[in-house]
Design a protein around this motif. Structure first.
Motif, PDB file in Angstrom:
ATOM      1  N   ALA A 166       8.616  62.023  55.708  1.00 33.97           N
ATOM      2  CA  ALA A 166       9.105  62.219  57.080  1.00 33.97           C
ATOM      3  C   ALA A 166       8.898  60.957  57.906  1.00 33.97           C
ATOM      4  O   ALA A 166       9.771  60.556  58.684  1.00 33.97           O
ATOM      5  CB  ALA A 166       8.407  63.409  57.735  1.00 33.97           C
ATOM      6  N   VAL A 167       7.760  60.309  57.723  1.00 34.73           N
ATOM      7  CA  VAL A 167       7.483  59.066  58.439  1.00 34.73           C
ATOM      8  C   VAL A 167       8.525  58.004  58.080  1.00 34.73           C
ATOM      9  O   VAL A 167       8.953  57.226  58.926  1.00 34.73           O
ATOM     10  CB  VAL A 167       6.043  58.571  58.127  1.00 34.73           C
ATOM     11  N   GLN A 168       8.988  58.005  56.817  1.00 39.74           N
ATOM     12  CA  GLN A 168       9.978  57.032  56.357  1.00 39.74           C
ATOM     13  C   GLN A 168      11.421  57.469  56.642  1.00 39.74           C
ATOM     14  O   GLN A 168      12.347  56.740  56.309  1.00 39.74           O
ATOM     15  CB  GLN A 168       9.810  56.793  54.855  1.00 39.74           C
ATOM     16  N   ARG A 169      11.579  58.644  57.217  1.00 42.49           N
ATOM     17  CA  ARG A 169      12.905  59.213  57.516  1.00 42.49           C
ATOM     18  C   ARG A 169      13.725  59.443  56.239  1.00 42.49           C
ATOM     19  O   ARG A 169      14.946  59.360  56.257  1.00 42.49           O
ATOM     20  CB  ARG A 169      13.670  58.345  58.509  1.00 42.49           C
ATOM     21  N   SER A 170      13.040  59.737  55.142  1.00 42.05           N
ATOM     22  CA  SER A 170      13.701  60.133  53.897  1.00 42.05           C
ATOM     23  C   SER A 170      13.757  61.656  53.913  1.00 42.05           C
ATOM     24  O   SER A 170      12.913  62.350  53.349  1.00 42.05           O
ATOM     25  CB  SER A 170      12.927  59.626  52.678  1.00 42.05           C
ATOM     26  N   TRP A 171      14.759  62.156  54.610  1.00 40.71           N
ATOM     27  CA  TRP A 171      14.829  63.579  54.921  1.00 40.71           C
ATOM     28  C   TRP A 171      14.964  64.446  53.672  1.00 40.71           C
ATOM     29  O   TRP A 171      14.424  65.547  53.626  1.00 40.71           O
ATOM     30  CB  TRP A 171      15.963  63.858  55.892  1.00 40.71           C
ATOM     31  N   SER A 218      24.744  66.830  45.622  1.00 33.77           N
ATOM     32  CA  SER A 218      24.539  65.392  45.866  1.00 33.77           C
ATOM     33  C   SER A 218      25.566  64.850  46.844  1.00 33.77           C
ATOM     34  O   SER A 218      25.219  64.113  47.781  1.00 33.77           O
ATOM     35  CB  SER A 218      24.605  64.614  44.547  1.00 33.77           C
ATOM     36  N   LEU A 219      26.825  65.228  46.661  1.00 32.12           N
ATOM     37  CA  LEU A 219      27.874  64.743  47.561  1.00 32.12           C
ATOM     38  C   LEU A 219      27.643  65.219  48.996  1.00 32.12           C
ATOM     39  O   LEU A 219      27.754  64.432  49.946  1.00 32.12           O
ATOM     40  CB  LEU A 219      29.252  65.191  47.066  1.00 32.12           C
ATOM     41  N   VAL A 220      27.311  66.481  49.141  1.00 32.09           N
ATOM     42  CA  VAL A 220      27.072  67.034  50.487  1.00 32.09           C
ATOM     43  C   VAL A 220      25.854  66.366  51.120  1.00 32.09           C
ATOM     44  O   VAL A 220      25.890  65.958  52.289  1.00 32.09           O
ATOM     45  CB  VAL A 220      26.908  68.565  50.435  1.00 32.09           C
ATOM     46  N   LEU A 221      24.772  66.239  50.362  1.00 31.39           N
ATOM     47  CA  LEU A 221      23.549  65.659  50.934  1.00 31.39           C
ATOM     48  C   LEU A 221      23.696  64.180  51.257  1.00 31.39           C
ATOM     49  O   LEU A 221      23.102  63.704  52.229  1.00 31.39           O
ATOM     50  CB  LEU A 221      22.358  65.894  50.006  1.00 31.39           C
ATOM     51  N   ILE A 222      24.462  63.450  50.474  1.00 29.14           N
ATOM     52  CA  ILE A 222      24.693  62.045  50.831  1.00 29.14           C
ATOM     53  C   ILE A 222      25.315  61.983  52.222  1.00 29.14           C
ATOM     54  O   ILE A 222      24.885  61.203  53.077  1.00 29.14           O
ATOM     55  CB  ILE A 222      25.585  61.336  49.781  1.00 29.14           C
ATOM     56  N   TRP A 223      26.304  62.815  52.451  1.00 32.38           N
ATOM     57  CA  TRP A 223      26.979  62.837  53.753  1.00 32.38           C
ATOM     58  C   TRP A 223      26.008  63.252  54.870  1.00 32.38           C
ATOM     59  O   TRP A 223      25.939  62.611  55.919  1.00 32.38           O
ATOM     60  CB  TRP A 223      28.175  63.799  53.690  1.00 32.38           C
ATOM     61  N   VAL A 224      25.239  64.310  54.639  1.00 31.66           N
ATOM     62  CA  VAL A 224      24.283  64.798  55.645  1.00 31.66           C
ATOM     63  C   VAL A 224      23.214  63.752  55.923  1.00 31.66           C
ATOM     64  O   VAL A 224      22.892  63.464  57.080  1.00 31.66           O
ATOM     65  CB  VAL A 224      23.639  66.130  55.189  1.00 31.66           C
ATOM     66  N   PHE A 225      22.652  63.171  54.866  1.00 32.30           N
ATOM     67  CA  PHE A 225      21.573  62.199  55.046  1.00 32.30           C
ATOM     68  C   PHE A 225      22.056  60.947  55.767  1.00 32.30           C
ATOM     69  O   PHE A 225      21.329  60.376  56.573  1.00 32.30           O
ATOM     70  CB  PHE A 225      20.930  61.836  53.705  1.00 32.30           C
ATOM     71  N   ARG A 226      23.272  60.520  55.471  1.00 23.31           N
ATOM     72  CA  ARG A 226      23.828  59.375  56.210  1.00 23.31           C
ATOM     73  C   ARG A 226      23.921  59.699  57.698  1.00 23.31           C
ATOM     74  O   ARG A 226      23.593  58.862  58.542  1.00 23.31           O
ATOM     75  CB  ARG A 226      25.210  59.012  55.672  1.00 23.31           C
ATOM     76  N   ALA A 227      24.381  60.901  58.000  1.00 17.92           N
ATOM     77  CA  ALA A 227      24.506  61.324  59.405  1.00 17.92           C
ATOM     78  C   ALA A 227      23.142  61.363  60.089  1.00 17.92           C
ATOM     79  O   ALA A 227      23.046  61.132  61.296  1.00 17.92           O
ATOM     80  CB  ALA A 227      25.188  62.691  59.488  1.00 17.92           C
ATOM     81  N   LEU A 228      22.079  61.628  59.321  1.00 23.74           N
ATOM     82  CA  LEU A 228      20.729  61.682  59.882  1.00 23.74           C
ATOM     83  C   LEU A 228      20.031  60.322  59.900  1.00 23.74           C
ATOM     84  O   LEU A 228      18.881  60.216  60.314  1.00 23.74           O
ATOM     85  CB  LEU A 228      19.876  62.677  59.086  1.00 23.74           C
ATOM     86  N   GLY A 229      20.727  59.281  59.445  1.00 23.79           N
ATOM     87  CA  GLY A 229      20.159  57.935  59.488  1.00 23.79           C
ATOM     88  C   GLY A 229      19.344  57.546  58.271  1.00 23.79           C
ATOM     89  O   GLY A 229      18.574  56.584  58.320  1.00 23.79           O
TER      90      GLY A 229
END
Length: 190
Positions: free
Chosen positions: A45-50, A103-114
């Protein structure tokens, strides 16, 4: 030494204990998993690796489920026996579909979360979710998934500068190879 480094060292120590208990298929693994999951969730969480943060929260929940399932399995074959189940083809197929789509969905979500390394974070997260589910069911193939998931997570940790965590995941890779061999040699089919 910073607080986060202390937490990462704690995660390294409990994580190694966890994987040793996993290889031996001891129920105490699940209790240690709760502690390791909490420490890792905070570090990621500290590294923003959601994805990795969420995954470690998932590990905490799955530790409870796994403990209940393994106790049932122990009642069926005995406490000192490594119990195995055959991986159903349908489970393998759905897991593969879930891996690709997840994986495809999470890549998109994680990009949106920075998340700056979503291409590593997302597939490692999805593979780890599947491997953990397979672990609770005692499918020996879970070890193969862990090798790939832990390699991706090691790279993620190095990119993020989480070197203690990278050591943990390197230890997990070696343990997964050994765990597969140990379960194959000593396991009893349920």
């Amino acid at each position: 030494m910073s607080v986060i480094e202390i937490i990462e060292i704690f995660a390294l120590v409990t994580g190694v204990a966890y994987v040793v208990l996993e290889i031996l298929q001891k129920n105490a693994m699940w209790v240690v998993g709760i502690l390791t999951g909490a420490a890792c969730a905070y570090s990621f969480a500290v590294q923003r690796s959601w994805g990795m943060m969420g995954l470690n929260l998932y590990y905490i929940v799955m530790s409870v489920i796994g403990l209940v399932q393994w106790r049932k399995d122990d009642a069926a074959v005995g406490e000192d026996v490594i119990h195995l189940r055959s991986l159903p083809k349908k489970t393998a197929l759905w897991s593969a579909v879930g891996f690709v789509l997840g994986s495809l969905v999470l890549i998109w979500v994680f990009r949106a979360l920075g998340d700056g390394v979503s291409e590593l974070d997302a597939p490692a997260t999805v593979l780890s979710v599947i491997a953990t589910w397979w672990l609770t069911r005692s499918y020996i193939q879970q070890w193969m998934l862990w090798v790939v998931a832990d390699a991706l997570t090691t790279m993620l940790c190095v990119v993020n500068g989480q070197y203690w965590m990278a050591f943990l995941y390197l230890a997990y890779i070696a343990s997964a190879v050994y765990g597969y061999c140990h379960w194959k040699k000593k396991g009893v089919e349920l």
